[in-house]
Design an enzyme around this catalytic site. Structure first.
Site, PDB file in Angstrom:
ATOM      1  N   ASP A 167      -9.208  37.445   3.307  1.00 18.87           N
ATOM      2  CA  ASP A 167      -8.049  38.601   3.202  1.00 18.87           C
ATOM      3  C   ASP A 167      -7.878  38.396   1.872  1.00 18.87           C
ATOM      4  OD1 ASP A 167      -5.599  39.720   3.631  1.00 18.87           O
ATOM      5  OD2 ASP A 167      -5.177  39.155   4.965  1.00 18.87           O
ATOM      6  N   TRP A 192       0.748  33.530   9.580  1.00 18.73           N
ATOM      7  CA  TRP A 192       0.147  33.198   8.316  1.00 18.73           C
ATOM      8  C   TRP A 192       1.010  32.896   6.977  1.00 18.73           C
ATOM      9  CZ3 TRP A 192      -2.480  37.450   8.640  1.00 18.73           C
ATOM     10  CH2 TRP A 192      -2.461  37.918   9.579  1.00 18.73           C
ATOM     11  N   HIS A 209      -7.398  44.402   3.801  1.00 16.64           N
ATOM     12  CA  HIS A 209      -7.286  43.413   3.217  1.00 16.64           C
ATOM     13  C   HIS A 209      -8.554  42.484   2.597  1.00 16.64           C
ATOM     14  CE1 HIS A 209      -3.026  42.504   4.516  1.00 16.64           C
ATOM     15  NE2 HIS A 209      -3.641  43.127   6.102  1.00 16.64           N
ATOM     16  N   ASP A 268      -5.966  45.644  10.279  1.00 20.14           N
ATOM     17  CA  ASP A 268      -4.454  46.671   9.505  1.00 20.14           C
ATOM     18  C   ASP A 268      -4.338  46.857   8.371  1.00 20.14           C
ATOM     19  OD1 ASP A 268      -5.221  43.721   9.589  1.00 20.14           O
ATOM     20  OD2 ASP A 268      -2.822  42.879   9.105  1.00 20.14           O
ATOM     21  N   GLU A 269      -3.174  47.426   8.122  1.00 17.26           N
ATOM     22  CA  GLU A 269      -2.495  47.542   6.559  1.00 17.26           C
ATOM     23  C   GLU A 269      -3.484  48.385   6.195  1.00 17.26           C
ATOM     24  OE1 GLU A 269       1.253  44.376   6.678  1.00 17.26           O
ATOM     25  OE2 GLU A 269      -0.607  43.793   6.528  1.00 17.26           O
TER      26      GLU A 269
HETATM   27  C1  ACM Z   1       0.015  41.700  10.292  1.00 14.99           C
HETATM   28  O1  ACM Z   1       0.275  41.020  10.173  1.00 14.99           O
HETATM   29  N1  ACM Z   1      -1.088  42.032   9.747  1.00 14.99           N
HETATM   30  C2  ACM Z   1      -1.349  41.586  11.159  1.00 14.99           C
END
Ligand code: ACM
Length: 540
Positions: free
Chosen positions: A176, A455, A247, A313-314
């Site tokens: 990340d 997370w 990320h 993602d993101e």
């Molecule tokens: C995420 O929670 N960004 C997969």
């Protein structure tokens, strides 16, 4: 007997009990030998009994027998405890292993200890017959080791905790913005530079506080091999995640040419020290593709998993909008926009993985701009992505953040460590339903299962991870394994009654769970209550 978690399909009590003694033997047929090794090691350390190996089932009389029964399905097992002893039969070795986990629960909480409390104690299993099989084949837990690093020992411990709860997919979030945690031999700077950051934001990203100490660490390839082998002994598949194209700041800090060098000076970037969505994403160049093909080549050698997670993602598109290189690529490929550029990027690795006999899985953003045929989706922004994916014929793992993000607080009170996200109590998790009613039975077959995600932005040490994960992971495990009725009909009071026994197991396992419902000790003292927060709490 009925205090098992997750609850079995059926359990019928008999009268009497099997006593394990110094003379009890453990027999495992050749196909279940690995389970036999695991079970005898676990029980020997807890009980001090020798549990010598029997050479045939008859020798296990008064002891424990393990064998396959081809009439049972994948992961299915039957456990019968009667005057012959304890016999666990499974449709495959995994089924026998889950039966062995049930046996450990039946022996009582001290069966989870690493040394006997009392060598003279009598160990017994009540006579009973249990028939059991999982509802879902993907019963996952994701651990983010990038935001806060979990040293290898801690990862192995999580695998043990997963096994005790019959969870079978460990989603390993290895990279990340805040850290790169896996050794890649051909790109050594990924860990030399990418695995350490100088300081760390304390708590929520809006917090003014910092921990001014370096934070980092990574797993060598031998560590990874050990983790994968340890998981396999526990019938757990490790699904690695290398998050692209967002990320990725830790990778860009290590290799600045991976970033959008025509937009920003990527040589000025360091491993990120705070939280949130990061604008510094990978450049969609051939160099980046070749670099990550190299990463994935090593990843495939280490992880036998059918699925490989590529994140997705993101990924903010601002740098691509301003990058002449990215814009030229869009024109050259005839794409409509930056979303399609992301799709092309993901599609490249989808094809690349498929050519090597693997399947791509990514967060639900990978649906935007089209998805290749064999790809699967982790539905995290609610159910919608999963519903769309299933309808389009893609396999889905349901892990909606509103329901099973275990970093979210588990009580509305102001004392929860860092009050991010939605309030999700133990009961909320118990009433989580992975298959949304919108799906037809045909579409619902694409729901491989479900996953809880840890997370770790606000979980700075293992005790905090335990606090966030437990007891909710026990409720999640029952949702993933057991054939529960519809959410409103689930008997939470009965689950809580079984949890009373389960807390004793977690104690013996050394899990630093959140204390059971009711005011926490510090909340009972007058004068220490903080001001209750109004409105929805901030996200990470
Ligand atoms: C995420 O929670 N960004 C997969």
């Amino acid at each position: 007997m009925t205090e098992l978690i997750p609850a079995p399909r059926s359990a019928v009590a008999g009268s009497g009990e099997v006593r394990l003694t110094r003379h009890s033997r453990l027999y495992a047929d050749p196909a279940t030998e690995g389970v036999g090794h695991w079970l005898s090691a676990a029980l020997r350390q807890a009980t001090g009994l020798p549990l010598r190996e029997g050479r045939e089932l008859d020798e296990a009389e008064g002891g424990i027998g393990l064998q396959l029964d081809p009439g049972l399905g994948p992961e299915e097992y039957r456990l019968v405890s009667d005057h012959f002893g304890v016999l666990i039969e499974g449709g495959d070795a995994a089924g026998v292993f889950w039966g062995a986990q049930t046996l450990r629960q039946l022996l009582g909480p001290d069966a989870y200890r690493r040394a006997p409390l009392d060598r003279d104690r009598v160990w017994s299993v009540p006579y009973l017959r249990i028939e059991d099989a999982p509802r879902f084949r993907w019963r996952g837990l994701m651990l983010d080791v990038a935001r806060h690093f979990t040293p290898k020992e801690g990862v192995l411990r999580h695998l043990d905790l997963m096994a005790a709860h019959k969870l079978n997919v460990f989603h390993f979030h290895l990279t990340d913005d805040q850290g790169w945690r896996i050794e890649i031999e051909r790109h050594p700077r990924l860990t030399e530079i990418g695995s350490w950051r100088a300081r760390t934001k304390t708590g929520h990203r809006a917090s003014p506080l910092w921990e001014d100490k370096p934070h980092g660490g990574y797993y060598t390839q031998d560590d990874i091999r050990e983790i994968v082998a340890y998981a396999a002994e526990r019938h757990i598949t490790v699904v690695p995640e290398i998050d692209v194209p967002g990320h990725s700041q830790a990778a860009i800090a290590a290799y600045p040419e991976l970033g959008n060098t025509d937009v920003i000076d990527t040589t000025a970037l360091s491993v990120w020290d705070t939280w949130g969505i990061n604008p510094n994403v990978l450049a969609p160049t051939d160099n980046t593709l070749r670099f990550y093909e190299g990463v994935f080549e090593e990843v495939l050698r280490l992880f036998p998993s059918e699925f490989v997670h590529i994140g997705g993602d993101e990924c903010p598109k601002d740098q691509w909008r301003h990058s002449e290189t990215a814009q030229a690529r869009i024109r050259e490929l005839g794409l409509a926009d930056e979303d399609e550029l992301q799709s092309w990027f993901i599609g490249h690795f989808d094809t690349w993985l498929a050519a090597r006999g693997r399947r791509l899985i990514g967060w639900d953003e990978i649906l935007e701009g089209g998805l290749a045929k064999g790809a699967a989706v982790s539905s995290w922004r609610g159910y919608a992505g999963g519903i769309a994916a299933a309808r389009a014929g893609h396999d889905v793992v349901m892990c909606p953040e509103q329901q099973v993000y275990l970093d979210h607080r588990q009580d509305p009170g102001p004392e929860e460590p860092v009050p991010i996200g939605w309030v999700r109590t133990l009961e909320d998790v118990y009433r989580f339903e992975p298959v949304p009613p919108e799906l037809t039975p045909e579409e619902a077959r694409h729901v491989l299962g479900t996953q809880a995600n840890l997370w770790t932005e606000v979980m700075e040490d293992p005790a905090r991870v335990d606090y966030q994960a437990f007891p909710r992971l026990a409720a999640f495990a029952e949702v993933a394994w057991s054939a529960l009725p519809a959410p409103a009909e689930r008997d939470f009071a009965e689950f809580q009654r079984r949890m009373t026994a389960h807390y004793r197991r977690l104690d013996a396992l050394g899990v630093a769970y959140r204390p059971p419902a009711g005011p926490l000790p510090w909340q009972r003292r007058p004068g220490v209550l903080g001001r209750p927060k109004d409105g929805p709490p901030p996200s990470r």
